[in-house]
Design an enzyme around this catalytic site. Structure first.
Site, PDB file in Angstrom:
ATOM      1  N   ARG A  38       0.829  -1.218   0.000  1.00  0.00           N
ATOM      2  CA  ARG A  38       0.000   0.000   0.000  1.00  0.00           C
ATOM      3  C   ARG A  38       0.862   1.267   0.000  1.00  0.00           C
ATOM      4  O   ARG A  38       0.419   2.309  -0.470  1.00  0.00           O
ATOM      5  CB  ARG A  38      -0.972   0.000   1.190  1.00  0.00           C
ATOM      6  CG  ARG A  38      -2.168  -0.899   0.942  1.00  0.00           C
ATOM      7  CD  ARG A  38      -3.142  -0.874   2.096  1.00  0.00           C
ATOM      8  NE  ARG A  38      -4.438  -1.408   1.713  1.00  0.00           N
ATOM      9  CZ  ARG A  38      -5.471  -1.556   2.539  1.00  0.00           C
ATOM     10  NH1 ARG A  38      -5.341  -1.194   3.803  1.00  0.00           N
ATOM     11  NH2 ARG A  38      -6.613  -2.043   2.116  1.00  0.00           N
ATOM     12  N   LYS A 199     -13.427  -9.849   8.183  1.00  0.00           N
ATOM     13  CA  LYS A 199     -14.223  -8.636   8.469  1.00  0.00           C
ATOM     14  C   LYS A 199     -15.680  -8.918   8.115  1.00  0.00           C
ATOM     15  O   LYS A 199     -16.247  -8.349   7.184  1.00  0.00           O
ATOM     16  CB  LYS A 199     -13.691  -7.449   7.670  1.00  0.00           C
ATOM     17  CG  LYS A 199     -12.389  -6.864   8.224  1.00  0.00           C
ATOM     18  CD  LYS A 199     -11.990  -5.620   7.457  1.00  0.00           C
ATOM     19  CE  LYS A 199     -10.771  -4.964   8.092  1.00  0.00           C
ATOM     20  NZ  LYS A 199     -10.272  -3.846   7.268  1.00  0.00           N
ATOM     21  N   GLY A 350      -5.984  -5.833   1.613  1.00  0.00           N
ATOM     22  CA  GLY A 350      -4.645  -5.754   2.179  1.00  0.00           C
ATOM     23  C   GLY A 350      -4.105  -7.127   2.549  1.00  0.00           C
ATOM     24  O   GLY A 350      -2.982  -7.488   2.192  1.00  0.00           O
ATOM     25  N   GLY A 373     -12.663  -3.999   1.405  1.00  0.00           N
ATOM     26  CA  GLY A 373     -14.075  -3.613   1.424  1.00  0.00           C
ATOM     27  C   GLY A 373     -14.416  -2.599   0.334  1.00  0.00           C
ATOM     28  O   GLY A 373     -15.487  -2.669  -0.278  1.00  0.00           O
TER      29      GLY A 373
END
Ligand code: ADP
Ligand code: 3PG
Ligand code: MG
Length: 393
Positions: A38, A199, A350, A373
């Site tokens: 990232r 998640k 990620g 997401g």
């Protein structure tokens, strides 16, 4: 979606430019950056700003410290890595919006960088508190959105700031939109969506728009658990998040109405207290003290068979706790099939990007999104607040 006003048109020379990046990177237990993708993906924007003589103020979150200063979530290891990659020191402003940060931003010279400490140390970030957003906005004169991974969040730094200063899309955001848009309009069928990860409460309510778009949706990881429980399976001590029954039910109805095939695990690899190694059990016979940590061999074969017949694949979320070598085989066996299938393959997230790298399968993907997401919502054609707020070109 309409093109956004891009960084190339931003008059940045000598200006204080607030840049939202997503440096929410996977970390080692000691805090060190475990995967710097990232950070590296933000370099085109950062190099452009440096070469153009901007005074760059970087903003990011890391983890979920929930509005409190928590040293475990400090961006210090991140600026350390960033400084090494850029070949110039990037100081960290500990107080985010305090007098000290204001002084540091005022002292910036053309081509220099400053990073603000984790925005989520302040409760105003996630609440998009107007006073906090105004104070952040006050630090700069222009805003650049390059945190694609966070554009699904309506926070102060993603929505509040661009409402207050002239805003532009960064080069990473532009690239993400270009690549992921290919999945929105008529992707070649069969389009297979492969989902996993942990998640669950975040992702489960945002899956329904895949129905009708994808031919098959295969779900592993902890994301499969609410569906398996809805089918009446007792998953023992596996990860559980209450309150998702309604969202799971809605998704099942949407899939049925749209004629979308759903694949859930039929067997799981579990760990048990006091037992060395791992065991495999059918989903109907998970021991009470067991935690499911990977999909079993029968499930892998079923998922892989759909990959074999696919023309488009979108993958988000490891199919098990793939950081642990005992629970990596599910993700490895399914993803390794992509290597022998031609088509447009996108990985997102990620943790997913890190696992793809560790498994040596990055070459099987035409594009690896920095968003988890965010990508999940974008490829379903949903409106994302951090993009909606940016002016069109
Ligand atoms: P991404 O970052 O790719 O969007 P997530 O953050 O949703 O993915 O999830 C990644 C995490 O999911 C990994 O740390 C992995 O260990 C965890 N995970 C996957 N399957 C399970 C499982 N069965 N039980 C517990 N954790 C799991
Ligand atoms: C991500 O890793 O998906 C983004 O950085 C967003 O993080 P969040 O889910 O904690 O908002
Ligand atoms: Mg993650």
């Amino acid at each position: 979606m309409a093109q956004k006003k891009g960084l190339a048109s931003a008059p940045v020379r000598g200006r204080r430019v607030l840049v939202r990046v997503d440096f929410n990177v996977p970390q080692e237990p000691n805090g060190q950056v475990a995967d710097d993708r990232r950070i590296v993906e933000a370099l085109p924007t950062l190099n452009h700003l440096r070469a153009a003589g901007a005074r760059t103020i970087l903003m990011s979150h890391l983890g979920r410290p929930e509005g409190h200063h928590d040293p475990r979530f400090s961006l210090r290891p991140v600026v350390h890595r960033l400084s090494a990659i850029l070949g110039q020191p990037v100081p960290l402003a500990d107080d985010i919006i305090g007098v000290h940060a204001l002084e540091q931003t005022a002292r910036l010279q053309n081509g220099q960088f400053l990073m603000l400490e984790n925005l989520r140390f302040h409760p105003g970030e996630e609440a998009n508190d107007p006073a906090f957003a105004a104070q952040l906005a006050h630090l700069g004169e222009l805003f650049v959105e390059d945190a694609f991974g966070t554009v699904h969040r309506a926070h102060a730094s993603t929505v509040g700031v661009p409402q207050r200063v002239p805003a532009f899309a960064g080069l990473l955001v532009e690239r993400e939109l270009r690549e992921l848009s290919k999945l929105i309009e008529d992707p070649p069928q069969p389009y297979v969506v492969l989902l996993g990860g942990a998640k669950v409460a975040d992702k489960l309510p945002f899956l329904a728009s895949f129905c009708g778009r994808a031919r098959t949706i295969a779900i592993g990881g902890a994301l499969a658990f609410p569906f398996l429980r809805a089918q009446g399976h007792d998953l023992g001590a596996s990860l559980a998040e209450p309150g998702l029954e309604k969202a799971a039910d809605e998704f099942l109805h949407r899939a049925e109405a749209a004629g979308t095939e759903l694949l859930f695990p039929v067997d799981l690899v579990v760990e048990r207290p006091g037992v060395v190694g791992a065991e495999t059990h059918p989903v109907s016979a998970i021991p009470r003290d067991a935690s499911a940590c990977d999909i079993g061999p029968e499930t892998r074969a079923r998922f892989a068979a759909r990959i074999d017949g696919s023309k488009t694949v979108f993958w988000n979320g490891p199919l098990g706790r793939a950081e642990d070598s005992r629970f990596r085989a599910g993700t490895r066996e399914v993803l390794s099939r992509l290597g022998s299938v031609a088509g447009y393959h996108v990985a997102a997230g990620g943790d997913s990007a890190r696992i793809a790298h560790d498994l040596g399968v990055t070459e099987s993907f035409q594009f690896i999104s920095t968003g988890g997401g965010a990508a999940l919502e974008f490829v379903q054609g949903l409106s994302l607040p951090g993009l909606a707020v940016l002016p069109d070109a």
